[in-house]
Design an enzyme around this catalytic site. Structure first.
Site, PDB file in Angstrom:
ATOM      1  NE  ARG A  38     -27.849  -9.799 121.082  1.00  0.00           N
ATOM      2  CZ  ARG A  38     -28.288 -10.921 120.511  1.00  0.00           C
ATOM      3  NH1 ARG A  38     -29.267 -11.138 119.956  1.00  0.00           N
ATOM      4  NH2 ARG A  38     -27.251 -11.922 120.782  1.00  0.00           N
ATOM      5  CG  HIS A  42     -24.164  -8.749 117.961  1.00  0.00           C
ATOM      6  ND1 HIS A  42     -24.532  -9.887 117.793  1.00  0.00           N
ATOM      7  CD2 HIS A  42     -23.999  -8.303 119.106  1.00  0.00           C
ATOM      8  CE1 HIS A  42     -24.898 -10.280 119.056  1.00  0.00           C
ATOM      9  NE2 HIS A  42     -24.614  -9.397 120.006  1.00  0.00           N
ATOM     10  N   GLY A  48     -14.857  -3.743 113.669  1.00  0.00           N
ATOM     11  CA  GLY A  48     -15.503  -1.926 113.687  1.00  0.00           C
ATOM     12  C   GLY A  48     -16.798  -1.903 113.099  1.00  0.00           C
ATOM     13  CB  SER A  52     -19.048  -6.435 108.662  1.00  0.00           C
ATOM     14  OG  SER A  52     -18.997  -6.150 109.996  1.00  0.00           O
ATOM     15  CG  ASN A  70     -24.431 -12.410 114.801  1.00  0.00           C
ATOM     16  OD1 ASN A  70     -24.564 -11.583 115.882  1.00  0.00           O
ATOM     17  ND2 ASN A  70     -23.503 -12.179 113.746  1.00  0.00           N
ATOM     18  CG  HIS A 169     -28.746  -6.954 128.548  1.00  0.00           C
ATOM     19  ND1 HIS A 169     -27.669  -7.833 128.849  1.00  0.00           N
ATOM     20  CD2 HIS A 169     -28.511  -6.917 127.059  1.00  0.00           C
ATOM     21  CE1 HIS A 169     -27.154  -8.455 127.698  1.00  0.00           C
ATOM     22  NE2 HIS A 169     -27.536  -7.854 126.695  1.00  0.00           N
ATOM     23  CB  THR A 217     -39.497  -0.945 133.016  1.00  0.00           C
ATOM     24  OG1 THR A 217     -37.935  -1.037 133.496  1.00  0.00           O
ATOM     25  CG2 THR A 217     -40.342  -0.556 134.161  1.00  0.00           C
ATOM     26  CG  ASP A 222     -36.116   1.416 133.636  1.00  0.00           C
ATOM     27  OD1 ASP A 222     -35.246   0.491 133.112  1.00  0.00           O
ATOM     28  OD2 ASP A 222     -37.425   1.350 133.719  1.00  0.00           O
TER      29      ASP A 222
HETATM   30  C1  HEM Z   1     -21.762  -7.770 128.234  1.00  0.00           C
HETATM   31  C2  HEM Z   1     -21.789  -8.667 127.054  1.00  0.00           C
HETATM   32  C3  HEM Z   1     -23.005  -9.000 126.718  1.00  0.00           C
HETATM   33  C4  HEM Z   1     -23.504 -10.188 126.474  1.00  0.00           C
HETATM   34  C5  HEM Z   1     -22.983 -11.630 127.096  1.00  0.00           C
HETATM   35  C6  HEM Z   1     -24.873 -10.398 125.821  1.00  0.00           C
HETATM   36  C7  HEM Z   1     -25.698 -11.281 125.367  1.00  0.00           C
HETATM   37  C8  HEM Z   1     -26.857 -11.226 125.022  1.00  0.00           C
HETATM   38  C9  HEM Z   1     -27.572 -12.376 124.534  1.00  0.00           C
HETATM   39  C10 HEM Z   1     -27.361 -13.779 125.030  1.00  0.00           C
HETATM   40  C11 HEM Z   1     -29.131 -11.595 124.383  1.00  0.00           C
HETATM   41  C12 HEM Z   1     -30.281 -12.594 123.926  1.00  0.00           C
HETATM   42  C13 HEM Z   1     -30.154 -13.105 122.483  1.00  0.00           C
HETATM   43  C14 HEM Z   1     -31.136 -14.416 122.314  1.00  0.00           C
HETATM   44  O1  HEM Z   1     -31.522 -15.112 123.198  1.00  0.00           O
HETATM   45  O2  HEM Z   1     -31.609 -14.427 120.958  1.00  0.00           O
HETATM   46  C15 HEM Z   1     -28.816 -10.367 124.352  1.00  0.00           C
HETATM   47  C16 HEM Z   1     -29.667  -9.390 123.754  1.00  0.00           C
HETATM   48  C17 HEM Z   1     -29.819  -8.190 123.902  1.00  0.00           C
HETATM   49  N1  HEM Z   1     -28.197  -7.208 123.806  1.00  0.00           N
HETATM   50 FE1  HEM Z   1     -26.694  -8.330 124.729  1.00  0.00          FE
HETATM   51  N2  HEM Z   1     -25.072  -8.877 125.446  1.00  0.00           N
HETATM   52  C18 HEM Z   1     -23.936  -8.262 125.991  1.00  0.00           C
HETATM   53  C19 HEM Z   1     -23.773  -6.600 125.986  1.00  0.00           C
HETATM   54  C20 HEM Z   1     -24.541  -5.906 125.006  1.00  0.00           C
HETATM   55  C21 HEM Z   1     -24.490  -4.659 124.622  1.00  0.00           C
HETATM   56  C22 HEM Z   1     -23.008  -3.745 124.868  1.00  0.00           C
HETATM   57  C23 HEM Z   1     -25.687  -4.144 124.007  1.00  0.00           C
HETATM   58  C24 HEM Z   1     -25.633  -2.857 123.449  1.00  0.00           C
HETATM   59  C25 HEM Z   1     -24.883  -1.713 123.550  1.00  0.00           C
HETATM   60  C26 HEM Z   1     -26.464  -5.262 124.031  1.00  0.00           C
HETATM   61  C27 HEM Z   1     -27.981  -5.068 123.820  1.00  0.00           C
HETATM   62  C28 HEM Z   1     -28.681  -6.207 123.745  1.00  0.00           C
HETATM   63  C29 HEM Z   1     -30.168  -5.809 123.527  1.00  0.00           C
HETATM   64  C30 HEM Z   1     -30.952  -4.630 123.213  1.00  0.00           C
HETATM   65  C31 HEM Z   1     -30.703  -7.347 123.490  1.00  0.00           C
HETATM   66  C32 HEM Z   1     -32.220  -7.645 123.190  1.00  0.00           C
HETATM   67  C33 HEM Z   1     -32.449  -7.864 121.674  1.00  0.00           C
HETATM   68  C34 HEM Z   1     -33.866  -8.034 121.287  1.00  0.00           C
HETATM   69  O3  HEM Z   1     -34.808  -8.122 122.067  1.00  0.00           O
HETATM   70  O4  HEM Z   1     -34.032  -8.182 120.059  1.00  0.00           O
HETATM   71  N3  HEM Z   1     -26.060  -6.412 124.729  1.00  0.00           N
HETATM   72  N4  HEM Z   1     -27.476 -10.070 124.567  1.00  0.00           N
HETATM   73 CA   LIG Z   2     -18.428  -4.686 111.761  1.00  0.00          CA
END
Ligand code: HEM
Ligand SMILES: [Ca+2]
Length: 294
Positions: A38, A42, A48, A52, A70, A169, A217, A222
């Protein structure tokens, strides 16, 4: 013009250092692989993939760590610091923090069962950051499908890339404050799933309580993320938007039934995301410490 061989002669041990440090970190806490994936997202979506997001705020510098998407949410900075310290010991002032993050995200994904891919390298580190761009560019969990597509399109990524990258996710966790309105207001949610998740996320309070993004999972990369969407068990409102009688339903069904295609598309989309506006040549710098400019 990034290249996977960029550090082949200047830092041949880079790949092994990153992978071994990520393995240690994941052995300590499975979630950290998700957290670092994540972090890379971000970083790349805000001016880019230039490291940062890694810059700390100071009395005279406002970075991205306290931007709304963040703050009290992104994590994993200590692992990037450990990798950087080890890399500096072998190859002083050579490898950027932006490249370390790109490699660590790939290895975290792969060590949790996801695909692997060659990471193009040669990014340099930003000497600036933008809290306002972080607030503007990073999609919110309340986003509609149209908003998600347009936020990725603004970065040169397609709707298909967006759906594939959302497969991230499949691992990691979200805080109650990110999914409360989905549990209490959305109607396109499986009632059993909603009742269960309300148990960890009350209508008020418990804002930081965690639930896994993938109900099946949570620590395995997966394609169950997509099967969850088909049964209306997406945790975030934005997740369920991908399968809600809209333009991406057929792709969600496709990935849910074809894990090989998902893995391929995910890897290719990660390379495309990693190519967003890198600093190269004499732009930026090679930071000595990922948290501050030289
Ligand atoms: C499509 C739009 C996306 C939205 C709206 C979104 C939003 C979020 C939100 C709200 C969380 C939980 C944050 C929290 O409650 O503290 C999250 C977690 C996460 N996101 Fe996304 N996300 C998106 C796309 C992505 C993308 C493109 C990636 C990676 C390429 C990604 C990877 C992750 C991961 C791995 C987590 C879990 C992080 C952890 O457990 O520390 N997400 N995301
Ligand atoms: Ca950047």
């Amino acid at each position: 013009q990034l290249s996977p061989n960029f550090y082949a002669t200047t830092c041949p041990t880079l790949g092994v250092i990153v992978r071994n440090t990520m393995r240690e970190a994941i052995n300590r806490e499975l979630r950290i692989g998700a957290s670092i994936l994540r972090l890379f997202f971000h970083d790349c979506f805000v001016n880019g993939c230039d490291g940062s997001i890694l810059l700390d705020d100071t009395a005279t510098f406002t970075g991205e760590k306290n931007a709304f998407p963040n703050r009290n949410s992104v994590r994993g900075f200590e692992v990037i610091d450990t990798i950087k310290t080890r890399v500096e010991a072998f190859c002083n002032a050579t490898v950027s923090c932006a490249d370390i993050l790109a490699l660590a995200a790939r290895d975290g994904t792969n060590l949790l069962g996801g695909p692997t891919w060659q990471v193009p390298l040669g990014r340099r580190d930003a000497i600036t950051a933008s809290q306002s761009a972080a607030n503007a560019n990073l999609p919110a969990p309340t986003s509609s499908l149209a908003a998600l597509i347009s936020s990725f399109s603004a970065q040169g990524l397609s709707a298909r890339d967006m759906v594939a990258l959302s497969g991230s996710h499949s691992i990691g966790f979200a805080q109650c404050s990110s999914f409360r309105t989905r549990l209490y207001n959305d109607t396109n949610i499986n009632p059993t799933f909603a009742a269960n998740r309300r148990g960890v996320c009350p209508a008020s309070g418990g804002d930081t309580n965690l639930a896994s993004l993938d109900v099946q999972t949570p620590n395995r990369f997966d394609n169950n993320y997509y099967t969850n969407l088909i049964t209306q068990r997406g945790l975030l409102h934005s997740d369920q938007e991908l399968f809600n009688n809209g333009s991406q339903d057929s792709l969600v069904r496709f990935y849910s039934g074809n894990i090989a295609a998902f893995r391929n598309d995910f890897a290719a989309a990660m390379v495309r995301m990693g190519n967003i506006s890198p600093l190269t040549g004499s732009n930026g710098e090679i930071r000595r410490n990922c948290r501050s400019i030289n």
